[in-house]
Design a protein around this motif. Structure first.
Motif, short mmCIF file in Angstrom:
data_model
loop_
_atom_site.label_atom_id
_atom_site.label_comp_id
_atom_site.label_asym_id
_atom_site.label_seq_id
_atom_site.Cartn_x
_atom_site.Cartn_y
_atom_site.Cartn_z
N LEU A 214 0.84 -1.20 0.00
CA LEU A 214 0.00 0.00 0.00
C LEU A 214 0.88 1.25 0.00
O LEU A 214 0.63 2.20 -0.74
CB LEU A 214 -0.90 -0.01 1.24
CG LEU A 214 -2.06 0.99 1.28
CD1 LEU A 214 -3.01 0.76 0.12
CD2 LEU A 214 -2.80 0.88 2.60
N ASN A 217 2.20 2.01 -3.35
CA ASN A 217 1.17 2.21 -4.38
C ASN A 217 1.07 1.03 -5.34
O ASN A 217 0.69 1.18 -6.50
CB ASN A 217 1.45 3.50 -5.19
CG ASN A 217 1.38 4.73 -4.32
OD1 ASN A 217 0.36 5.04 -3.72
ND2 ASN A 217 2.50 5.45 -4.25
N ARG A 220 -4.34 -1.26 -4.07
CA ARG A 220 -5.31 -0.23 -3.72
C ARG A 220 -5.62 -0.26 -2.23
O ARG A 220 -5.67 -1.34 -1.63
CB ARG A 220 -6.64 -0.48 -4.45
CG ARG A 220 -6.59 -0.43 -5.96
CD ARG A 220 -7.90 -0.98 -6.51
NE ARG A 220 -7.96 -0.92 -7.95
CZ ARG A 220 -8.71 -1.72 -8.70
NH1 ARG A 220 -9.45 -2.65 -8.11
NH2 ARG A 220 -8.73 -1.60 -10.01
N ALA A 358 -13.39 -3.41 -8.64
CA ALA A 358 -13.13 -2.33 -7.67
C ALA A 358 -14.17 -2.28 -6.57
O ALA A 358 -13.97 -1.59 -5.57
CB ALA A 358 -13.08 -0.98 -8.40
N VAL A 380 -7.80 -5.61 -4.76
CA VAL A 380 -6.72 -4.69 -4.38
C VAL A 380 -5.68 -4.47 -5.47
O VAL A 380 -4.81 -3.61 -5.31
CB VAL A 380 -6.01 -5.17 -3.09
CG1 VAL A 380 -7.00 -5.27 -1.95
CG2 VAL A 380 -5.28 -6.49 -3.31
N SER A 382 -3.79 -2.85 -8.14
CA SER A 382 -3.82 -1.47 -8.62
C SER A 382 -3.32 -1.38 -10.06
O SER A 382 -2.33 -2.02 -10.42
CB SER A 382 -2.96 -0.58 -7.72
OG SER A 382 -2.99 0.76 -8.15
N ARG A 385 -2.31 4.93 -10.11
CA ARG A 385 -2.21 5.56 -8.80
C ARG A 385 -3.54 6.21 -8.43
O ARG A 385 -4.19 6.85 -9.26
CB ARG A 385 -1.10 6.62 -8.83
CG ARG A 385 -0.73 7.17 -7.46
CD ARG A 385 0.35 8.24 -7.58
NE ARG A 385 0.64 8.80 -6.27
CZ ARG A 385 1.68 8.46 -5.53
NH1 ARG A 385 2.53 7.55 -5.98
NH2 ARG A 385 1.89 9.03 -4.36
N GLU A 387 -6.33 4.68 -7.30
CA GLU A 387 -7.53 3.83 -7.30
C GLU A 387 -7.83 3.32 -5.89
O GLU A 387 -6.92 3.02 -5.13
CB GLU A 387 -7.34 2.63 -8.24
CG GLU A 387 -7.32 2.98 -9.71
CD GLU A 387 -7.19 1.76 -10.59
OE1 GLU A 387 -7.46 1.85 -11.79
OE2 GLU A 387 -6.81 0.69 -10.07
N THR A 388 -9.11 3.25 -5.56
CA THR A 388 -9.52 2.67 -4.27
C THR A 388 -10.46 1.50 -4.53
O THR A 388 -11.10 1.43 -5.58
CB THR A 388 -10.24 3.70 -3.38
OG1 THR A 388 -11.39 4.18 -4.09
CG2 THR A 388 -9.33 4.86 -3.04
N ALA A 389 -10.53 0.59 -3.58
CA ALA A 389 -11.46 -0.53 -3.65
C ALA A 389 -12.50 -0.35 -2.55
O ALA A 389 -12.21 0.18 -1.48
CB ALA A 389 -10.72 -1.85 -3.47
N LEU A 491 -11.08 7.87 -7.21
CA LEU A 491 -9.67 8.09 -7.52
C LEU A 491 -9.11 9.12 -6.53
O LEU A 491 -9.29 10.32 -6.70
CB LEU A 491 -9.51 8.59 -8.96
CG LEU A 491 -8.18 8.28 -9.67
CD1 LEU A 491 -7.94 6.79 -9.77
CD2 LEU A 491 -8.14 8.92 -11.04
N GLU A 493 -5.79 9.74 -3.36
CA GLU A 493 -4.63 9.26 -2.61
C GLU A 493 -5.11 8.75 -1.25
O GLU A 493 -6.11 9.25 -0.71
CB GLU A 493 -3.62 10.39 -2.42
CG GLU A 493 -2.94 10.84 -3.71
CD GLU A 493 -2.05 9.77 -4.31
OE1 GLU A 493 -1.36 9.07 -3.54
OE2 GLU A 493 -2.06 9.62 -5.54
#
Length: 599
Positions: A214, A217, A220, A358, A380, A382, A385, A387-389, A491, A493
């Protein structure tokens, strides 16, 4: 040619086909952890090597790069890949072909074609004919890659077959994203080291955990959205029981409430699927091809969930069933498409790679840490840069605990603690976990004695868990409060996710305070009692409670276990390991009150 100690030069000796177009299982260049693992292996040249890397980190790329290096340097003459499933076996062969290593995924017996560098087989296949594979390994110097090696401990016969088949191998590379098991079956070719407590645990040669990935990066971050609600069911004896999912209950009642929530005929599943689809719509604003997956408990439920998804979205969901001959093709077709939803039973819980997934819905009653980690691992990986799940869960203590410990490293424990008596405040919860794991892993038939009929269910948005902290307060589905969390951009950080969740919670608290109590959309605690509590703060509360209980032991003469049980009886709630911050604080205050009275 002599071996080289550095991975930067090792990459020059790979096949000209590497990295090619680098889809599944390969990458244009090695990540830092892959280079580090390569360098360690090349320097030490061990016969056995266990690499533990979080799902989505690129174990396949590492293994195939190392295989290419070994073939080029004549360390080995052939490669055997052992995978958990038929689908994964074929994916390994396809990934290997892209870097110039030809593996036969259809091999069953006899001499191997001269065009192949080796074979890709399943653990079940090795279990059926271990001597066939032993003969091949004895004839030529062989690298055996054991993918998700913990599966070799799934049954005694598989473990023994792997030992028999691959004991003569020149080199053995074991891979796993989840090196722990729920039982104490030893895993072949894994080294176990005894700790100061006398318990043997698996020892990895190289570890790259979720927390490290994580930070780099590589994977996710995961936002867990938990849903509780009122459940009603009828027991085998004919009694009707009503309970709220997430409230303190016996293990049997938790199981029945959980199964009631997952019943497709109730309101809980449609509400959660609707919320998950709204989340998917938000994520697709930033990730246009993002997909969603429901992990179902059985085939009937999977088909029923697919029907609900069609009713909710107007679009058909891809259904993947393990006994369907077209299952692998369905997964591949979904992976290559931009379709929104897929529903699967167990087939996508491990190893199968669909990078665009996702959003997930955990709609199974399997409560082992192993399965949970594998399931979440599907979301998870990725690709870019930020991206979130997002994973939707029922409010069940075990699942919430797993979600809050995503970054914790685990090893396979071969021995159980010798002391599980009254002196161990966690003994009760550990025992319950072991029993739950055994029921799910071994199919003992005990579920039948808990036969029941689901009558009705409703969903309530409960909380959001992220990076070991909890946000939000209970709210009705469709409410402004729920929409606030479903609408988080897809999307961001990781630190932006944390900041945004804190702002959403502050807004929810402020909003609730402006309303009269009877109108506030809070179904449990007032806002003041639902602050953000980090994982470190929870650990500190547990330490504080155990310290006070320890002091009270000497004061009262009662054993630890008796005091913890009495605190649970007086204050309510689950064992300390599963209790909320509020419940822990309540017990701390109570034991302080008892201690003061005795002075």
């Amino acid at each position: 040619m002599t071996t080289t100690a550095g991975t930067s030069t090792a990459s020059h000796h790979l096949s000209p086909a590497f990295p090619g177009r680098a889809p599944w299982g390969t990458a244009s260049k090695l990540r830092a952890w892959q280079e580090g693992a390569m360098e360690k292996y090349i320097q030490e040249q061990p016969r056995d090597f266990l690499a533990v890397a979080t799902p989505g980190a690129g174990k396949t790329t590492f293994a195939l790069t190392l295989a290419s290096w070994m073939l080029h340097h004549h360390v080995v003459q052939q490669v055997t890949v052992v995978a958990p499933t038929e689908h994964l076996k074929k994916q390994w062969a396809e990934a290997a072909a892209r870097i110039g290593i030809k593996l036969d995924p259809e091999y069953s017996a006899g001499p191997l074609g001269k065009e192949y560098h080796g074979v890709a087989v399943t653990y079940a296949g090795v279990g059926v004919r271990p001597m066939l594979h032993r003969n091949r390994v004895e004839q030529r110097k062989t690298l055996v890659i054991l993918d998700e090696i913990h599966h070799a401990g799934d049954s005694k016969s598989w473990g023994e077959a792997c030992l028999e088949a691959f004991e003569p191998a020149t080199r053995r590379l074991a891979l796993t994203g989840t090196p722990f098991r729920s039982d104490t079956n030893p895993i072949p070719f894994v080294t176990y080291e005894e700790g100061n407590d006398g318990i043997r645990r698996s020892a990895a040669d190289y570890t790259y955990g979720y927390g490290n990935a994580l930070a780099d990066n590589v994977v996710r971050p995961v936002i867990f959205l938990s849903y509780s609600g009122n459940m009603r069911w009828r027991t085998k004896a004919g009694d009707e029981i009503a309970a709220r999912l997430g409230e303190p209950m016996t293990k049997d009642a938790i199981s029945q409430a959980w199964r009631t929530a997952l019943d497709p005929r109730g309101e809980w599943m449609p509400s959660v699927l609707r919320a998950a689809d709204q989340r998917l719509t938000e994520v697709r604003k930033a990730i246009p091809d993002a997909g969603a997956l429901v992990i179902a408990a059985d085939q009937d439920s999977a088909r029923a969930y697919a029907k609900l998804i069609r009713e909710i979205t107007g679009s058909k969901a891809t259904v993947v069933l393990s006994d369907d001959t077209g299952a692998s093709k369905n997964i591949d077709d979904f992976s290559a498409s931009t379709d929104r939803w897929m529903v699967a039973v167990r087939m996508v819980s491990e190893g199968v790679d669909v990078p665009r997934l996702a959003v997930g819905v955990y709609a199974t009653t399997i409560s082992t840490p192993l399965f949970f980690a594998q399931a979440v691992g599907r979301f998870v990986r990725s690709r870019r840069r930020g991206e979130t799940a997002s994973v939707f869960l029922p409010t069940v203590p075990d699942l919430l605990s797993f979600a809050n410990e995503m970054e914790r490293e685990r090893d396979h424990v071969l021995d159980k603690p010798k002391k599980q008596g009254e002196e161990d405040p966690y003994a009760e919860s550990e025992k319950e976990m072991d029993e739950a794991n055994r029921e799910q892993d071994e199919d003992t038939g005990e579920q039948e004695q808990f036969s029941f009929e689901a009558l009705e269910s409703e969903a309530v948005f409960d909380r959001v868990m992220y990076n070991g902290a909890e946000f939000g307060m209970q709210a009705h589905p469709g409410s402004e409060e729920e929409q606030d969390y479903l609408g988080i951009p897809g999307l961001l950080e990781p630190d932006q996710v944390q900041l945004l969740l804190q702002k959403r919670q502050a807004r929810q608290i402020a909003h609730s305070r402006k309303k009269p109590d009877e109108e506030a959309d809070l179904l449990e605690m007032p806002a003041e009692r639902r602050p953000v509590v980090s994982h470190k703060e929870m650990m500190e509360l547990r330490r504080q409670l155990n310290g006070l209980v320890g002091a009270y032991v000497h004061q009262s003469g009662k054993p630890h276990g008796v005091i913890h049980t009495e605190l649970r009886r007086v204050c309510g709630g689950p064992p300390a390991a599963e209790a909320t911050a509020g419940q822990l604080r309540q017990r701390i205050a109570k034991v302080q009150e008892w201690a003061t009275r005795m002075k």
